[in-house]
Write an enzyme that holds these catalytic residues in place. Structure first.
Site, PDB file in Angstrom:
ATOM      1  N   GLY A  85      21.561  23.255 -85.812  1.00 41.49           N
ATOM      2  CA  GLY A  85      20.852  22.536 -86.856  1.00 41.49           C
ATOM      3  C   GLY A  85      19.413  22.236 -86.520  1.00 41.49           C
ATOM      4  N   SER A 149      27.660  12.769 -78.079  1.00 37.86           N
ATOM      5  CA  SER A 149      27.066  12.433 -76.775  1.00 37.86           C
ATOM      6  C   SER A 149      26.373  11.069 -76.840  1.00 37.86           C
ATOM      7  CB  SER A 149      26.071  13.519 -76.359  1.00 37.86           C
ATOM      8  OG  SER A 149      25.115  13.720 -77.379  1.00 37.86           O
ATOM      9  N   ASP A 154      20.661   8.072 -73.372  1.00 36.58           N
ATOM     10  CA  ASP A 154      19.783   6.893 -73.287  1.00 36.58           C
ATOM     11  C   ASP A 154      20.164   6.053 -72.069  1.00 36.58           C
ATOM     12  OD1 ASP A 154      18.929   6.697 -76.600  1.00 36.58           O
ATOM     13  OD2 ASP A 154      20.794   7.679 -76.016  1.00 36.58           O
ATOM     14  N   ARG A 157      18.765   7.600 -69.065  1.00 38.80           N
ATOM     15  CA  ARG A 157      17.311   7.351 -69.017  1.00 38.80           C
ATOM     16  C   ARG A 157      17.035   5.921 -68.536  1.00 38.80           C
ATOM     17  NH1 ARG A 157      16.304  10.460 -74.789  1.00 38.80           N
ATOM     18  NH2 ARG A 157      15.724  12.461 -73.877  1.00 38.80           N
TER      19      ARG A 157
HETATM   20  P1  NAD Z   1      16.775  24.601 -81.989  1.00 42.20           P
HETATM   21  O1  NAD Z   1      16.029  24.754 -83.266  1.00 42.20           O
HETATM   22  O2  NAD Z   1      16.181  25.115 -80.732  1.00 42.20           O
HETATM   23  O3  NAD Z   1      18.223  25.226 -82.120  1.00 42.20           O
HETATM   24  C1  NAD Z   1      19.062  25.026 -83.219  1.00 42.20           C
HETATM   25  C2  NAD Z   1      19.958  26.240 -83.283  1.00 42.20           C
HETATM   26  O4  NAD Z   1      20.926  26.037 -84.331  1.00 42.20           O
HETATM   27  C3  NAD Z   1      19.206  27.551 -83.610  1.00 42.20           C
HETATM   28  O5  NAD Z   1      19.514  28.529 -82.639  1.00 42.20           O
HETATM   29  C4  NAD Z   1      19.714  27.927 -84.983  1.00 42.20           C
HETATM   30  O6  NAD Z   1      19.767  29.347 -85.163  1.00 42.20           O
HETATM   31  C5  NAD Z   1      21.107  27.308 -84.939  1.00 42.20           C
HETATM   32  N1  NAD Z   1      21.719  27.110 -86.259  1.00 42.20           N
HETATM   33  C6  NAD Z   1      21.139  26.586 -87.363  1.00 42.20           C
HETATM   34  N2  NAD Z   1      22.042  26.582 -88.369  1.00 42.20           N
HETATM   35  C7  NAD Z   1      23.189  27.126 -87.885  1.00 42.20           C
HETATM   36  C8  NAD Z   1      24.458  27.384 -88.432  1.00 42.20           C
HETATM   37  N3  NAD Z   1      24.726  27.115 -89.705  1.00 42.20           N
HETATM   38  N4  NAD Z   1      25.403  27.955 -87.622  1.00 42.20           N
HETATM   39  C9  NAD Z   1      25.122  28.223 -86.329  1.00 42.20           C
HETATM   40  N5  NAD Z   1      23.932  28.002 -85.757  1.00 42.20           N
HETATM   41  C10 NAD Z   1      22.984  27.445 -86.531  1.00 42.20           C
HETATM   42  O7  NAD Z   1      17.073  23.021 -81.848  1.00 42.20           O
HETATM   43  P2  NAD Z   1      17.500  22.270 -80.508  1.00 42.20           P
HETATM   44  O8  NAD Z   1      16.295  21.762 -79.836  1.00 42.20           O
HETATM   45  O9  NAD Z   1      18.476  23.100 -79.793  1.00 42.20           O
HETATM   46  O10 NAD Z   1      18.256  20.994 -81.144  1.00 42.20           O
HETATM   47  C11 NAD Z   1      19.512  21.159 -81.782  1.00 42.20           C
HETATM   48  C12 NAD Z   1      19.993  19.798 -82.298  1.00 42.20           C
HETATM   49  O11 NAD Z   1      20.289  18.944 -81.171  1.00 42.20           O
HETATM   50  C13 NAD Z   1      18.950  19.045 -83.137  1.00 42.20           C
HETATM   51  O12 NAD Z   1      19.590  18.397 -84.202  1.00 42.20           O
HETATM   52  C14 NAD Z   1      18.395  18.022 -82.150  1.00 42.20           C
HETATM   53  O13 NAD Z   1      17.835  16.897 -82.791  1.00 42.20           O
HETATM   54  C15 NAD Z   1      19.667  17.691 -81.382  1.00 42.20           C
HETATM   55  N6  NAD Z   1      19.465  17.015 -80.108  1.00 42.20           N
HETATM   56  C16 NAD Z   1      20.360  16.041 -79.827  1.00 42.20           C
HETATM   57  C17 NAD Z   1      20.244  15.337 -78.647  1.00 42.20           C
HETATM   58  C18 NAD Z   1      21.213  14.214 -78.384  1.00 42.20           C
HETATM   59  O14 NAD Z   1      21.044  13.450 -77.434  1.00 42.20           O
HETATM   60  N7  NAD Z   1      22.262  14.082 -79.193  1.00 42.20           N
HETATM   61  C19 NAD Z   1      19.239  15.659 -77.727  1.00 42.20           C
HETATM   62  C20 NAD Z   1      18.365  16.707 -78.028  1.00 42.20           C
HETATM   63  C21 NAD Z   1      18.471  17.367 -79.239  1.00 42.20           C
END
Ligand code: NAD
Length: 310
Positions: A85, A149, A154, A157
């Site tokens: 996403g 997660s 946090d 951190r």
């Molecule tokens: P990114 O853009 O690098 O990667 C997202 C990936 O999802 C891409 O490879 C894209 O092709 C894929 N994708 C999109 N729609 C899809 C679908 N329908 N089916 C399968 N794959 C799909 O983003 P990222 O930096 O990897 O971040 C991903 C998510 O993780 C974001 O929502 C971000 O905010 C979240 N995140 C969460 C935490 C946490 O602590 N929970 C920490 C960092 C990032």
């Protein structure tokens, strides 16, 4: 010929962007899983990662790695990490991602649940707390098998920032961040300690220092996104630790985003509280002492998150 294993542990990673790729790599290096399925709607991304991973296999514990754009590749998974996403752009809050990522979840969670009906779903995509709640509804799984997660990152951190002030190893700092993985998260300083000694009894650790440690924690993602564009290594490490907790049936206590049931009177919302993690997922939620201010902060996280639930 590929080796065969007596006991198998399959992990699928859905969404192989910065976070998914780093988590998959950390899981590969941990060497516990017998199979890792890489799934992304951009098949080239999953395929490229597979090729790169394969070239390290002669140096690691053997792990079967596959790449696909089809969610049925999750079949047989013990753990499915969902990191697909949109991510935050500079200045964007996690909650602002909800519309885009809710639509993606409506498409992918039923397909994952169908392919891997006995799996544990670890939600990482933001806003993680709202999406845990969505994934629970969309999968029909019990809440112990659908969690996020949350504030485990946090908490790590905060422990680091405190440890720098006290000149101690971060592992020796017993302090939690609970609530939303986002702007209403809060530190539980009322019970924070080192070996039972309250933090505020350490020389120089004043309320102002404590406030700064939490500010640095809360603003970490914004700062890293400004400098690097995304975060991936610390969350990748958190995902690896959760995988190990499940794989080893460890009963480790960590803050995870889980659906609350009468937690300080709060229900029907997911956010982070200390949980016991074992091979079944979340085995137990621990009600921890919170002072009056912390209880108010918990209520604010609940109120904020509930306003984003359908
Ligand atoms: P990114 O853009 O690098 O990667 C997202 C990936 O999802 C891409 O490879 C894209 O092709 C894929 N994708 C999109 N729609 C899809 C679908 N329908 N089916 C399968 N794959 C799909 O983003 P990222 O930096 O990897 O971040 C991903 C998510 O993780 C974001 O929502 C971000 O905010 C979240 N995140 C969460 C935490 C946490 O602590 N929970 C920490 C960092 C990032």
């Amino acid at each position: 010929m590929k080796p065969s294993f007596k006991s198998e542990f399959k992990v699928s990673v859905v969404g192989c962007g910065n976070v998914g790729a780093t988590a998959a790599y950390a899981i590969l290096l941990a060497g516990n899983s017998t199979e890792i399925a890489l799934i992304d709607h951009n098949k080239d991304k999953a395929q490229g990662l597979l090729l790169d991973f394969e070239h390290s296999l002669s140096l690691l514990n053997y792990t079967k790695v596959t790449a696909s754009d089809d969610y049925s590749a999750c079949a047989g998974s013990h753990l499915v990490v969902v990191s697909a996403g949109a991510r935050q752009e500079e200045g964007e809050t996690r909650l602002q991602l909800i519309e885009k990522n809710r639509k993606i979840f409506q498409q992918i969670i039923p397909a994952i649940a169908k392919a891997a009906p006995d799996s544990i779903l670890l939600i990482v995509t933001n806003p993680v707390d709202v999406l845990v709640y969505e994934a629970l509804k969309l999968s029909g799984f019990p809440s112990g098998r659908v969690f996020g997660s949350g504030t485990m990152l946090d908490t790590s951190r905060l422990r680091f920032h405190i440890s720098e002030r006290l000149c101690l190893n971060p592992k020796s700092i017993e302090a939690y961040v609970l609530g939303e993985h986002g702007d209403t998260s809060f530190p539980v300083y009322s019970s924070a300690n080192v070996a039972g000694k309250p933090l505020f009894e350490f020389d120089g650790f004043t309320p102002a220092e404590a406030k700064q440690c939490f500010e640095d924690t809360k603003n970490a993602a914004y700062r890293i996104i400004h400098d690097l564009g995304f975060t991936c290594y610390s969350i990748g490490t958190v995902i690896r630790e959760i995988m190990i907790g499940i794989f080893r049936d460890s009963k480790i206590v960590v803050p995870l985003s889980v659906k609350l049931e009468d937690y300080y009177g709060h229900s029907n919302v997911a956010l982070s509280v200390p949980c016991v993690l074992d091979s079944r997922g979340i085995a137990e939620v621990i009600k921890v002492p919170l002072d009056e201010k912390e209880q108010k902060q918990l209520a604010l996280s609940v109120k904020t998150l509930k306003s984003y639930l359908d």
